[in-house]
Motif scaffolding. Structure first.
Motif, mmCIF file in Angstrom:
data_model
loop_
_atom_site.group_PDB
_atom_site.id
_atom_site.type_symbol
_atom_site.label_atom_id
_atom_site.label_comp_id
_atom_site.label_asym_id
_atom_site.label_seq_id
_atom_site.Cartn_x
_atom_site.Cartn_y
_atom_site.Cartn_z
ATOM 1 N N SER A 1 27.129 -25.425 37.357
ATOM 2 C CA SER A 1 28.056 -24.772 38.292
ATOM 3 C C SER A 1 28.743 -23.587 37.627
ATOM 4 N N LEU A 2 29.119 -23.764 36.383
ATOM 5 C CA LEU A 2 29.741 -22.658 35.641
ATOM 6 C C LEU A 2 28.740 -21.532 35.398
ATOM 7 N N ALA A 3 27.496 -21.903 35.070
ATOM 8 C CA ALA A 3 26.478 -20.893 34.794
ATOM 9 C C ALA A 3 26.206 -20.036 36.030
ATOM 10 N N LYS A 4 26.238 -20.659 37.210
ATOM 11 C CA LYS A 4 25.960 -19.927 38.444
ATOM 12 C C LYS A 4 26.984 -18.827 38.703
ATOM 13 N N LEU A 5 28.200 -19.011 38.179
ATOM 14 C CA LEU A 5 29.247 -18.004 38.382
ATOM 15 C C LEU A 5 28.857 -16.665 37.771
ATOM 16 N N PHE A 6 27.983 -16.675 36.768
ATOM 17 C CA PHE A 6 27.623 -15.452 36.048
ATOM 18 C C PHE A 6 26.305 -14.847 36.549
ATOM 19 N N LEU A 7 25.719 -15.454 37.561
ATOM 20 C CA LEU A 7 24.464 -14.936 38.101
ATOM 21 C C LEU A 7 24.747 -13.989 39.264
ATOM 22 N N PRO A 8 23.896 -12.989 39.490
ATOM 23 C CA PRO A 8 24.157 -11.992 40.540
ATOM 24 C C PRO A 8 24.394 -12.596 41.927
ATOM 25 N N ASN A 9 23.590 -13.603 42.288
ATOM 26 C CA ASN A 9 23.748 -14.240 43.607
ATOM 27 C C ASN A 9 24.294 -15.655 43.503
ATOM 28 N N ASN A 10 24.790 -16.013 42.323
ATOM 29 C CA ASN A 10 25.396 -17.332 42.090
ATOM 30 C C ASN A 10 24.477 -18.491 42.462
ATOM 31 N N GLY A 11 23.178 -18.280 42.377
ATOM 32 C CA GLY A 11 22.219 -19.355 42.660
ATOM 33 C C GLY A 11 22.109 -19.742 44.118
ATOM 34 N N ARG A 12 22.686 -18.948 45.039
ATOM 35 C CA ARG A 12 22.689 -19.320 46.467
ATOM 36 C C ARG A 12 21.295 -19.386 47.069
ATOM 37 N N TYR A 13 20.359 -18.603 46.557
ATOM 38 C CA TYR A 13 19.024 -18.526 47.156
ATOM 39 C C TYR A 13 17.969 -19.232 46.305
ATOM 40 N N GLY A 14 18.401 -20.090 45.396
ATOM 41 C CA GLY A 14 17.458 -20.789 44.540
ATOM 42 C C GLY A 14 16.870 -19.875 43.478
ATOM 43 N N PHE A 15 15.774 -20.322 42.870
ATOM 44 C CA PHE A 15 15.204 -19.580 41.750
ATOM 45 C C PHE A 15 13.716 -19.279 41.930
ATOM 46 N N ALA A 16 13.202 -19.545 43.132
ATOM 47 C CA ALA A 16 11.809 -19.158 43.405
ATOM 48 C C ALA A 16 11.693 -17.650 43.322
ATOM 49 N N THR A 17 10.618 -17.176 42.697
ATOM 50 C CA THR A 17 10.478 -15.748 42.420
ATOM 51 C C THR A 17 9.045 -15.288 42.661
ATOM 52 N N LYS A 18 8.898 -14.106 43.188
ATOM 53 C CA LYS A 18 7.586 -13.476 43.316
ATOM 54 C C LYS A 18 7.476 -12.362 42.284
ATOM 55 N N TYR A 19 6.279 -12.221 41.713
ATOM 56 C CA TYR A 19 6.016 -11.166 40.732
ATOM 57 C C TYR A 19 4.725 -10.443 41.091
ATOM 58 N N ASP A 20 4.600 -9.216 40.628
ATOM 59 C CA ASP A 20 3.299 -8.565 40.537
ATOM 60 C C ASP A 20 2.690 -9.043 39.231
ATOM 61 N N MET A 21 1.397 -9.425 39.245
ATOM 62 C CA MET A 21 0.800 -10.021 38.058
ATOM 63 C C MET A 21 -0.451 -9.267 37.644
ATOM 64 N N GLU A 22 -0.567 -9.036 36.357
ATOM 65 C CA GLU A 22 -1.787 -8.470 35.782
ATOM 66 C C GLU A 22 -2.268 -9.426 34.706
ATOM 67 N N LEU A 23 -3.563 -9.752 34.752
ATOM 68 C CA LEU A 23 -4.127 -10.716 33.814
ATOM 69 C C LEU A 23 -5.073 -10.001 32.861
ATOM 70 N N GLU A 24 -4.883 -10.211 31.572
ATOM 71 C CA GLU A 24 -5.784 -9.655 30.552
ATOM 72 C C GLU A 24 -6.795 -10.730 30.196
ATOM 73 N N PHE A 25 -8.049 -10.488 30.525
ATOM 74 C CA PHE A 25 -9.077 -11.507 30.358
ATOM 75 C C PHE A 25 -10.349 -10.846 29.860
ATOM 76 N N GLU A 26 -10.781 -11.182 28.654
ATOM 77 C CA GLU A 26 -11.971 -10.568 28.066
ATOM 78 C C GLU A 26 -13.236 -11.288 28.524
ATOM 79 N N LEU A 27 -14.284 -10.524 28.775
ATOM 80 C CA LEU A 27 -15.578 -11.110 29.100
ATOM 81 C C LEU A 27 -16.414 -11.220 27.829
#
Length: 200
Positions: free
Chosen positions: A15-41
């Protein structure tokens, strides 16, 4: 991070940690990213041979070496443009790079096939390949479950006319399973886990 922030045994701390987060944890922590994978053939080398018997039956065999041991040692994932400000605050930015150990060994693949010209209209085909499982149990990883060994295929062609033919095929990998031991170098959470895979 959701698992940690929902843990009732440390509710006061989270609860204390959430006070220092931009949205105070109201929207959870699920996140979308753009992803690039480095994979050698890997490099690979192979040889094959075929025989035509009686003008109607073609028999073939081949062997291939795939040098995974020099390429599938590890893979890197680059995540950018994280969508959740709270999660980004916890990891120190909207981007991160993760390295995933693979530890694959070389694979040796042997196979054979048949093509039978049963009549001027009908052609039948069948094939089988075996490749040793290249994933050691200490590196078993659900994200790269490349543990299949036996591959079978069937098909046919039917000549409808001089300029028209019908083709169909089915292929699959027979079920295989593998269990990690007490030690897993990808992530210790995968220790003593089991993967079962098949493909059609």
């Amino acid at each position: 991070f959701s698992r940690h922030f929902e843990d009732p045994s440390i509710a006061t701390i989270t609860s204390l940690a959430k006070l220092f987060l931009p949205n105070n944890g109201r929207y959870g922590f699920a996140t979308k990213y753009d992803m690039e994978l480095e994979f050698e053939l890997p490099q690979r080398a192979g040889a094959g041979i075929s025989w035509l018997i009686g003008g109607q039956l073609l028999v073939s065999a081949d062997f291939e070496w795939i040098n995974y041991a020099d390429t599938q040692v590890r893979t890197k994932t680059f995540l950018t443009n994280g969508s959740n400000p709270d999660a980004s605050a916890l990891i120190g930015g909207t981007s991160m790079t993760t390295t995933l150990p693979l530890g694959w060994k070389d694979q040796y693949v042997a196979g054979g096939g048949l093509v039978w010209q049963a009549s001027p209209q009908w052609t039948w085909r069948a094939g089988y390949k075996y490749g040793n499982n290249q994933v050691p149990k200490e590196y078993l990883n659900q994200q790269f479950a490349a543990i299949l060994e036996h591959h079978v295929s069937l098909g046919f062609s039917f000549a409808i006319g001089e300029n028209l033919s019908l083709h169909a095929s089915a292929a699959g990998d027979l079920p295989n399973k593998q269990k990690s031991g007490d030690i897993n170098y990808v992530h210790q959470d995968f220790a003593n886990s089991e993967i079962k895979v098949y493909c059609i």
